[in-house]
Design a protein around this motif. Structure first.
Motif, PDB file in Angstrom:
ATOM      1  N   SER A 102      68.164  -5.097   5.551  1.00  0.00           N
ATOM      2  CA  SER A 102      68.874  -3.951   6.114  1.00  0.00           C
ATOM      3  C   SER A 102      70.284  -4.357   6.537  1.00  0.00           C
ATOM      4  N   GLN A 103      71.152  -3.390   6.577  1.00  0.00           N
ATOM      5  CA  GLN A 103      72.529  -3.634   6.993  1.00  0.00           C
ATOM      6  C   GLN A 103      72.792  -2.787   8.224  1.00  0.00           C
ATOM      7  N   GLY A 104      72.320  -3.252   9.353  1.00  0.00           N
ATOM      8  CA  GLY A 104      72.485  -2.479  10.581  1.00  0.00           C
ATOM      9  C   GLY A 104      71.671  -1.208  10.491  1.00  0.00           C
ATOM     10  N   GLN A 105      72.280  -0.084  10.840  1.00  0.00           N
ATOM     11  CA  GLN A 105      71.593   1.204  10.786  1.00  0.00           C
ATOM     12  C   GLN A 105      72.238   2.118   9.736  1.00  0.00           C
ATOM     13  N   ALA A 106      72.815   1.563   8.684  1.00  0.00           N
ATOM     14  CA  ALA A 106      73.465   2.349   7.641  1.00  0.00           C
ATOM     15  C   ALA A 106      72.425   3.168   6.884  1.00  0.00           C
ATOM     16  N   PRO A 107      72.797   4.378   6.450  1.00  0.00           N
ATOM     17  CA  PRO A 107      71.843   5.191   5.688  1.00  0.00           C
ATOM     18  C   PRO A 107      71.531   4.565   4.333  1.00  0.00           C
ATOM     19  N   VAL A 108      70.326   4.830   3.843  1.00  0.00           N
ATOM     20  CA  VAL A 108      69.851   4.279   2.573  1.00  0.00           C
ATOM     21  C   VAL A 108      69.265   5.422   1.762  1.00  0.00           C
ATOM     22  N   ARG A 109      69.414   5.371   0.441  1.00  0.00           N
ATOM     23  CA  ARG A 109      68.832   6.390  -0.431  1.00  0.00           C
ATOM     24  C   ARG A 109      67.324   6.440  -0.233  1.00  0.00           C
ATOM     25  N   VAL A 110      66.766   7.655  -0.247  1.00  0.00           N
ATOM     26  CA  VAL A 110      65.344   7.805   0.013  1.00  0.00           C
ATOM     27  C   VAL A 110      64.501   7.153  -1.085  1.00  0.00           C
ATOM     28  N   ASP A 111      64.912   7.235  -2.347  1.00  0.00           N
ATOM     29  CA  ASP A 111      64.113   6.604  -3.404  1.00  0.00           C
ATOM     30  C   ASP A 111      64.120   5.086  -3.269  1.00  0.00           C
ATOM     31  N   THR A 112      65.263   4.522  -2.889  1.00  0.00           N
ATOM     32  CA  THR A 112      65.353   3.075  -2.679  1.00  0.00           C
ATOM     33  C   THR A 112      64.479   2.653  -1.502  1.00  0.00           C
ATOM     34  N   TRP A 113      64.500   3.430  -0.440  1.00  0.00           N
ATOM     35  CA  TRP A 113      63.717   3.078   0.743  1.00  0.00           C
ATOM     36  C   TRP A 113      62.216   3.160   0.454  1.00  0.00           C
ATOM     37  N   ILE A 114      61.781   4.212  -0.243  1.00  0.00           N
ATOM     38  CA  ILE A 114      60.355   4.355  -0.575  1.00  0.00           C
ATOM     39  C   ILE A 114      59.880   3.172  -1.397  1.00  0.00           C
ATOM     40  N   TRP A 115      60.698   2.736  -2.348  1.00  0.00           N
ATOM     41  CA  TRP A 115      60.361   1.571  -3.161  1.00  0.00           C
ATOM     42  C   TRP A 115      60.400   0.291  -2.326  1.00  0.00           C
ATOM     43  N   SER A 116      61.395   0.156  -1.446  1.00  0.00           N
ATOM     44  CA  SER A 116      61.559  -1.056  -0.647  1.00  0.00           C
ATOM     45  C   SER A 116      60.387  -1.310   0.282  1.00  0.00           C
ATOM     46  N   VAL A 117      59.823  -0.249   0.864  1.00  0.00           N
ATOM     47  CA  VAL A 117      58.713  -0.421   1.813  1.00  0.00           C
ATOM     48  C   VAL A 117      57.358  -0.275   1.127  1.00  0.00           C
ATOM     49  N   ARG A 118      57.363  -0.309  -0.194  1.00  0.00           N
ATOM     50  CA  ARG A 118      56.138  -0.364  -1.002  1.00  0.00           C
ATOM     51  C   ARG A 118      55.279   0.888  -0.926  1.00  0.00           C
ATOM     52  N   LEU A 119      55.894   2.051  -0.745  1.00  0.00           N
ATOM     53  CA  LEU A 119      55.153   3.299  -0.853  1.00  0.00           C
ATOM     54  C   LEU A 119      55.046   3.722  -2.315  1.00  0.00           C
ATOM     55  N   ALA A 120      55.941   3.190  -3.163  1.00  0.00           N
ATOM     56  CA  ALA A 120      55.914   3.428  -4.605  1.00  0.00           C
ATOM     57  C   ALA A 120      55.992   2.076  -5.310  1.00  0.00           C
ATOM     58  N   LYS A 121      55.331   1.981  -6.457  1.00  0.00           N
ATOM     59  CA  LYS A 121      55.309   0.700  -7.172  1.00  0.00           C
ATOM     60  C   LYS A 121      56.657   0.357  -7.799  1.00  0.00           C
ATOM     61  N   THR A 122      57.381   1.373  -8.267  1.00  0.00           N
ATOM     62  CA  THR A 122      58.678   1.133  -8.896  1.00  0.00           C
ATOM     63  C   THR A 122      59.709   2.106  -8.336  1.00  0.00           C
ATOM     64  N   ARG A 123      60.963   1.735  -8.498  1.00  0.00           N
ATOM     65  CA  ARG A 123      62.030   2.629  -8.036  1.00  0.00           C
ATOM     66  C   ARG A 123      62.062   3.886  -8.885  1.00  0.00           C
ATOM     67  N   SER A 124      61.803   3.745 -10.177  1.00  0.00           N
ATOM     68  CA  SER A 124      61.801   4.932 -11.032  1.00  0.00           C
ATOM     69  C   SER A 124      60.660   5.873 -10.662  1.00  0.00           C
ATOM     70  N   ALA A 125      59.518   5.350 -10.210  1.00  0.00           N
ATOM     71  CA  ALA A 125      58.418   6.213  -9.754  1.00  0.00           C
ATOM     72  C   ALA A 125      58.828   6.948  -8.478  1.00  0.00           C
ATOM     73  N   ALA A 126      59.551   6.274  -7.597  1.00  0.00           N
ATOM     74  CA  ALA A 126      60.032   6.911  -6.368  1.00  0.00           C
ATOM     75  C   ALA A 126      61.050   8.004  -6.707  1.00  0.00           C
ATOM     76  N   SER A 127      61.949   7.739  -7.641  1.00  0.00           N
ATOM     77  CA  SER A 127      62.939   8.746  -8.054  1.00  0.00           C
ATOM     78  C   SER A 127      62.258   9.937  -8.710  1.00  0.00           C
ATOM     79  N   ALA A 128      61.258   9.668  -9.549  1.00  0.00           N
ATOM     80  CA  ALA A 128      60.535  10.753 -10.217  1.00  0.00           C
ATOM     81  C   ALA A 128      59.792  11.610  -9.203  1.00  0.00           C
TER      82      ALA A 128
END
Length: 136
Positions: free
Chosen positions: A6-32
């Motif tokens: 993380s970089q302080g409290q900067a906003p992050v794209r929701v698809d990137t965050w879902i993938w980063s915390v392992r709620l989705a297996k891939t970033r493309s699955a999170a985007s879809a």
């Protein structure tokens, strides 16, 4: 940048965050999932580029089970499961009960009989309702 990406409290794209915390297996699955309307932030369906901030409630439905999490740390880089669990507060309902699969009796061949004959194969296909090799 923290050790967990993380970089302080900067906003992050929701698809990137879902993938980063392992709620989705891939970033493309999170985007879809976002494009398909299966992701809500604070009750509103969002696109993949929507930013999440600490305190946002994210609802993700990737299977029949909806995950409800509150963002604690918006991270950009994928981390291990123990670190990922510290980045959100899980308020999800328990997963649905899985029904046991119906036990289908498998045909048993005696040892030493070798490969099935053509007649044996047809019997097996008839038992399981398989199609012939031409797809008919």
């Amino acid at each position: 940048m923290n050790e967990n990406g993380s970089q302080g409290q900067a906003p992050v794209r929701v698809d990137t965050w879902i993938w980063s915390v392992r709620l989705a297996k891939t970033r493309s699955a999170a985007s879809a999932a976002c494009r398909g309307g299966h992701v809500k932030v604070n009750g509103v369906r969002v696109k993949p580029a929507h930013n999440v901030r600490p305190g946002d409630e994210v609802r993700v439905r990737l299977t029949e089970w909806e995950r409800v999490v509150v963002v604690k740390d918006p991270i950009r880089k994928r981390v291990g499961a123990p670190v990922a669990e510290k980045c959100y507060e899980d308020n999800s309902p328990p997963p649905p009960k899985r029904e046991p699969a119906a036990a289908v009796p498998l045909p048993v061949r005696d040892r030493g009989l070798g490969r099935p004959t053509k007649r044996d194969r047809r019997d097996i296909e008839r038992l399981f309702g398989a199609r012939d090799r031409r797809g008919h």
